[in-house]
Motif scaffolding. Structure first.
Motif, PDB file in Angstrom:
ATOM      1  N   GLY A 323       0.825  -1.209   0.000  1.00 20.17           N
ATOM      2  CA  GLY A 323       0.000   0.000   0.000  1.00 20.17           C
ATOM      3  C   GLY A 323       0.859   1.258   0.000  1.00 20.17           C
ATOM      4  O   GLY A 323       0.591   2.219  -0.737  1.00 20.17           O
ATOM      5  N   LEU A 324       1.909   1.269   0.805  1.00 25.67           N
ATOM      6  CA  LEU A 324       2.793   2.443   0.878  1.00 25.67           C
ATOM      7  C   LEU A 324       3.553   2.627  -0.433  1.00 25.67           C
ATOM      8  O   LEU A 324       3.740   3.760  -0.899  1.00 25.67           O
ATOM      9  N   ALA A 325       3.993   1.498  -1.020  1.00 27.87           N
ATOM     10  CA  ALA A 325       4.756   1.600  -2.277  1.00 27.87           C
ATOM     11  C   ALA A 325       3.880   2.209  -3.370  1.00 27.87           C
ATOM     12  O   ALA A 325       4.320   3.079  -4.133  1.00 27.87           O
ATOM     13  N   GLU A 326       2.632   1.770  -3.401  1.00 26.14           N
ATOM     14  CA  GLU A 326       1.713   2.292  -4.432  1.00 26.14           C
ATOM     15  C   GLU A 326       1.483   3.792  -4.217  1.00 26.14           C
ATOM     16  O   GLU A 326       1.601   4.586  -5.145  1.00 26.14           O
ATOM     17  N   ALA A 327       1.194   4.171  -2.964  1.00 29.06           N
ATOM     18  CA  ALA A 327       0.927   5.594  -2.681  1.00 29.06           C
ATOM     19  C   ALA A 327       2.171   6.436  -2.974  1.00 29.06           C
ATOM     20  O   ALA A 327       2.076   7.526  -3.554  1.00 29.06           O
ATOM     21  N   ALA A 328       3.341   5.917  -2.601  1.00 34.66           N
ATOM     22  CA  ALA A 328       4.582   6.688  -2.790  1.00 34.66           C
ATOM     23  C   ALA A 328       4.849   6.907  -4.274  1.00 34.66           C
ATOM     24  O   ALA A 328       5.247   8.009  -4.683  1.00 34.66           O
ATOM     25  N   SER A 329       4.614   5.865  -5.085  1.00 33.81           N
ATOM     26  CA  SER A 329       4.932   6.061  -6.496  1.00 33.81           C
ATOM     27  C   SER A 329       3.917   7.026  -7.116  1.00 33.81           C
ATOM     28  O   SER A 329       4.275   7.864  -7.953  1.00 33.81           O
ATOM     29  N   ARG A 330       2.678   6.954  -6.668  1.00 33.42           N
ATOM     30  CA  ARG A 330       1.671   7.899  -7.184  1.00 33.42           C
ATOM     31  C   ARG A 330       1.979   9.329  -6.757  1.00 33.42           C
ATOM     32  O   ARG A 330       1.795  10.281  -7.519  1.00 33.42           O
ATOM     33  N   ARG A 331       2.498   9.488  -5.527  1.00 35.72           N
ATOM     34  CA  ARG A 331       2.762  10.841  -5.007  1.00 35.72           C
ATOM     35  C   ARG A 331       4.152  11.358  -5.381  1.00 35.72           C
ATOM     36  O   ARG A 331       4.523  12.485  -5.048  1.00 35.72           O
ATOM     37  N   GLY A 332       4.960  10.486  -5.998  1.00 37.09           N
ATOM     38  CA  GLY A 332       6.316  10.914  -6.353  1.00 37.09           C
ATOM     39  C   GLY A 332       7.232  11.079  -5.158  1.00 37.09           C
ATOM     40  O   GLY A 332       8.109  11.949  -5.126  1.00 37.09           O
ATOM     41  N   VAL A 333       7.013  10.244  -4.125  1.00 36.17           N
ATOM     42  CA  VAL A 333       7.885  10.271  -2.936  1.00 36.17           C
ATOM     43  C   VAL A 333       8.728   9.008  -2.945  1.00 36.17           C
ATOM     44  O   VAL A 333       8.221   7.926  -3.232  1.00 36.17           O
ATOM     45  N   ARG A 334      10.038   9.152  -2.656  1.00 39.22           N
ATOM     46  CA  ARG A 334      10.884   7.942  -2.590  1.00 39.22           C
ATOM     47  C   ARG A 334      10.877   7.401  -1.175  1.00 39.22           C
ATOM     48  O   ARG A 334      11.448   8.005  -0.271  1.00 39.22           O
ATOM     49  N   LEU A 335      10.223   6.272  -0.991  1.00 43.82           N
ATOM     50  CA  LEU A 335      10.207   5.618   0.317  1.00 43.82           C
ATOM     51  C   LEU A 335      11.132   4.424   0.237  1.00 43.82           C
ATOM     52  O   LEU A 335      11.014   3.607  -0.676  1.00 43.82           O
ATOM     53  N   GLU A 336      12.050   4.324   1.198  1.00 44.65           N
ATOM     54  CA  GLU A 336      12.894   3.129   1.253  1.00 44.65           C
ATOM     55  C   GLU A 336      12.279   2.202   2.305  1.00 44.65           C
ATOM     56  O   GLU A 336      12.274   2.528   3.494  1.00 44.65           O
ATOM     57  N   GLN A 337      11.756   1.088   1.852  1.00 43.50           N
ATOM     58  CA  GLN A 337      11.126   0.126   2.771  1.00 43.50           C
ATOM     59  C   GLN A 337      11.994  -1.122   2.816  1.00 43.50           C
ATOM     60  O   GLN A 337      12.104  -1.833   1.818  1.00 43.50           O
ATOM     61  N   THR A 338      12.611  -1.395   3.966  1.00 40.23           N
ATOM     62  CA  THR A 338      13.496  -2.552   4.052  1.00 40.23           C
ATOM     63  C   THR A 338      13.161  -3.394   5.286  1.00 40.23           C
ATOM     64  O   THR A 338      12.408  -2.969   6.153  1.00 40.23           O
ATOM     65  N   GLY A 339      13.762  -4.560   5.329  1.00 41.16           N
ATOM     66  CA  GLY A 339      13.567  -5.459   6.465  1.00 41.16           C
ATOM     67  C   GLY A 339      12.405  -6.409   6.219  1.00 41.16           C
ATOM     68  O   GLY A 339      11.656  -6.264   5.255  1.00 41.16           O
ATOM     69  N   PRO A 340      12.242  -7.384   7.108  1.00 43.63           N
ATOM     70  CA  PRO A 340      11.086  -8.268   6.997  1.00 43.63           C
ATOM     71  C   PRO A 340       9.808  -7.432   7.091  1.00 43.63           C
ATOM     72  O   PRO A 340       9.774  -6.448   7.838  1.00 43.63           O
ATOM     73  N   PRO A 341       8.758  -7.772   6.344  1.00 39.40           N
ATOM     74  CA  PRO A 341       7.549  -6.934   6.356  1.00 39.40           C
ATOM     75  C   PRO A 341       6.940  -6.765   7.744  1.00 39.40           C
ATOM     76  O   PRO A 341       6.331  -5.731   8.033  1.00 39.40           O
TER      77      PRO A 341
END
Ligand code: PMP
Length: 412
Positions: A323-341
């Protein structure tokens, strides 16, 4: 700004508590608007002193595994309080709990109980040194193992001698691990390992099985003890020691945080190889033998064994990540999401991909204003008490928060 009651409490605290608060729970290193004080916690939620409600993605920095005020676990705790708790000797529950840990953790033949994670890691350090009378310990640089003078990241109040026999390697780098062990020579007492790289402020990394196997081989070759510090990740990666997933059995593993769902107890567990040394060190504490946290831990272990809490937490974590990846790409924000979910680290980066602390803090402030408690530079935790609706609420709040920080960036 946090609410008026929180601000008033902060002002009172400044007079009677150094810096107003200390340790990992101080909000001085968190974004503007984070409350310091909470008056209620239930399930996946927290309420601050001003009555503001948050979906809590920090889970008390780890202890909350099944939700705050879990009825089953708390009932076991309260029932035990009416029998015996801290007393002149332990209750039979200490034997039940040691048996339960030995049954639950593949490499374990025995268990000892203490209070905080630092107690368990300090006992592991002493046990490793007592094992063959050697001194040197190898750590991965940047890994946190507790706040005792030998481990605290801040130098105040410590002396270099506290770490005189420490060697450092890079996590997941078998070559640098070999070099650190070689530097220790015949004096190698132990190798400490985080279950995965969960340092603050940097991308999390899964453990490389080759690194884990090499750590095991080097310890075997030098009659040193391999220690897995599962304080933070324990029972969040696996129902066994986290490195069991890699097929690597340590001699010692350290447990804390989630093992009683927030009640105060931690543990050092070990294999027969480390039993004699563990029996030689002097380690104790006034509250280490309390029966009520042991009752809570037994109830927690039962839920760990009998429920799908882990699979649920992973699925919820994956839902959050997607959900965050989708919102970030739509909003043009680079979110680095790492680690076990289920223990995600989520940081905001700039266009070049470098960490953008200012944007990360602004994101945190915007999320907190929308009732979602995230952390800008420490891994977070998903509890089994969260629901898909909680995750969707967080994603929708994050979507709005990203829009707000993009707007501010565009204006500034
Ligand atoms: N080891 C690790 C990996 C930890 O995350 C922590 C606590 N954050 C500790 C040890 C120390 O635990 P405690 O704060 O309970 O002493």
């Amino acid at each position: 700004m946090s609410g008026p009651k929180d601000e008033a409490l902060k002002r009172r605290a400044e007079k009677v508590i150094p810096n107003g608060m200390y340790g990992h729970q101080t909000v001085r290193n968190l974004p503007e608007g984070y409350p310091q004080f909470f008056v209620r916690a239930e399930g996946a939620r927290l309420w601050d002193a001003d009555g503001r409600e948050f979906v809590d993605f920090m889970c008390a920095y780890g202890p909350n595994l099944f939700g705050y005020r879990n009825e089953t676990i708390d009932a076991a705790y309260v029932a035990q309080l009416s029998e015996i708790d801290a007393a002149t000797g332990p209750s039979p529950l200490i034997v039940d709990l040691a048996e339960a840990f030995v049954q639950q953790i593949g490499h374990a033949d025995w268990a000892m109980f203490c209070k905080n994670g630092t107690d368990a890691t300090s006992m592991a350090l002493m046990t490793a040194r007592a094992h063959a009378g050697k001194r040197k310990i190898v750590f991965a640089k940047g890994a946190y193992h507790g706040s005792a003078p030998w481990g605290t990241p801040a130098p105040a109040g410590t002396v270099e001698d506290d770490r005189a026999h420490f060697m450092y390697c890079a996590y997941n780098d078998a070559r640098s691990l070999e070099a650190a062990c070689a530097e220790a020579g015949d004096d190698l007492a132990g190798v400490f390992a985080a279950p995965f790289k969960h340092d603050v402020l940097v991308a999390q990394e899964a453990p490389d099985p080759a690194y884990a196997r090499r750590a095991r081989e080097l310890c075997d070759a030098k009659d040193a003890l391999l220690v897995v510090d599962d304080i933070r990740a324990g029972f969040r990666m696996s129902r066994d020691c986290s490195w069991a997933e890699l097929g690597v059995a340590p001699d010692l593993s350290c447990w804390g945080k989630a093992i009683a769902n927030g009640h105060p107890i931690s543990a050092l567990v070990g294999s027969d190889r480390a039993r004699t040394a563990a029996g030689e060190i002097f380690a104790t504490g006034s509250f280490w033998f309390q029966a009520a946290p042991m009752a809570a831990s037994l109830a927690t272990l039962k839920l760990i064994k009998e429920t799908d809490y882990l699979e649920r937490a992973i699925a919820l974590g994956e839902r959050l990540r997607a959900g965050l990846a989708e919102a970030a790409s739509r909003r043009g924000v680079r979110l680095e999401q790492t680690g076990p979910p289920q223990t995600p680290l989520i940081m905001v980066c700039d266009e070049k991909g470098d960490l953008d602390p200012k944007a990360g803090y602004a994101f945190g402030t915007e999320l907190a204003a929308r009732g979602v408690y995230f952390h800008p530079w420490h891994n977070m935790f998903i509890s089994a008490a969260m629901t898909e609706a909680d995750i969707d609420h967080a994603v929708s709040a994050a979507d709005d928060a990203m829009a707000a920080i993009r707007e501010t960036a565009a204006a500034g």
